[in-house]
Scaffold this motif. Structure first.
Motif, PDB file in Angstrom:
ATOM      1  N   PHE A   1      -0.555  11.097 -15.441  1.00 44.18           N
ATOM      2  CA  PHE A   1      -1.039  12.284 -14.612  1.00 44.18           C
ATOM      3  C   PHE A   1       0.302  13.252 -14.441  1.00 44.18           C
TER       4      PHE A   1
ATOM      5  N   LYS B   1       0.738  16.572 -12.569  1.00 43.52           N
ATOM      6  CA  LYS B   1       0.759  17.053 -11.095  1.00 43.52           C
ATOM      7  C   LYS B   1      -0.483  17.695 -10.648  1.00 43.52           C
ATOM      8  N   LYS B   2      -0.800  17.602  -9.392  1.00 45.23           N
ATOM      9  CA  LYS B   2      -1.876  18.013  -8.645  1.00 45.23           C
ATOM     10  C   LYS B   2      -1.537  19.415  -8.179  1.00 45.23           C
ATOM     11  N   SER B   3      -2.158  20.463  -8.681  1.00 44.02           N
ATOM     12  CA  SER B   3      -1.775  21.849  -8.318  1.00 44.02           C
ATOM     13  C   SER B   3      -2.185  22.124  -6.760  1.00 44.02           C
TER      14      SER B   3
ATOM     15  N   THR C   1      -6.002  23.236  -6.162  1.00 36.16           N
ATOM     16  CA  THR C   1      -6.879  22.139  -5.931  1.00 36.16           C
ATOM     17  C   THR C   1      -7.108  21.335  -4.803  1.00 36.16           C
ATOM     18  N   VAL C   2      -5.857  20.997  -4.397  1.00 38.23           N
ATOM     19  CA  VAL C   2      -5.950  20.483  -2.986  1.00 38.23           C
ATOM     20  C   VAL C   2      -6.361  21.399  -1.889  1.00 38.23           C
TER      21      VAL C   2
END
Ligand SMILES: [Zn+2]
Length: 125
Positions: A113, A115-117, A120-121
């Motif tokens: 994993f 990073k969550k951009s 997207t959040v």
């Protein structure tokens, strides 16, 4: 009967438990234990068939609440049986698998994993 706690080969009968199963006492380490010590039946009032159903259904992917509903066993008991079986399996694995010499490693699954951009959040909210 061998003492499961210290390995002493000879143990003595030492009365019965409140549920009627035989108790034993080790003359070497002075501990008492019953016939079901170190099994999934120890301090549980459930049949072998029920334990088998719980473990098999869990392996096939049934939910824990579903298991509890099907078998009529309390949710916490289902969890406890699965945890005990898992722990026991890990102990057997650790005892048997030692110093495996390998030249090649085959990784079937590798997850990472990064990073969550933020975009997207924001889309989900
Ligand atoms: Zn002993």
């Amino acid at each position: 009967m061998q003492c499961p706690l210290c390995g002493h080969p000879k143990t003595h009968k030492h009365g019965k438990t409140s549920k009627g199963s035989q108790r034993y006492r080790c003359p070497h380490c002075h501990q008492t234990f019953s016939e079901t010590f170190d099994t999934l039946h120890y301090r549980r009032q459930i049949s072998s068939e029920t334990i088998q159903t719980i473990l098999q259904s869990h392996a096939e992917g049934s939910s824990l609440r579903g298991l509890s509903r099907i078998t009529g066993v309390a949710y916490n008991t289902c969890v406890s049986v699965i945890r005990s079986a898992s722990h026991k399996a890990q102990m057997i694995h650790n005892q048997d698998v030692h110093a495996v010499s390998t030249n090649v490693i085959n990784a079937d699954e590798l997850w990472s994993f990064v990073k969550k951009s933020k975009s997207t959040v924001n889309q989900k909210n």
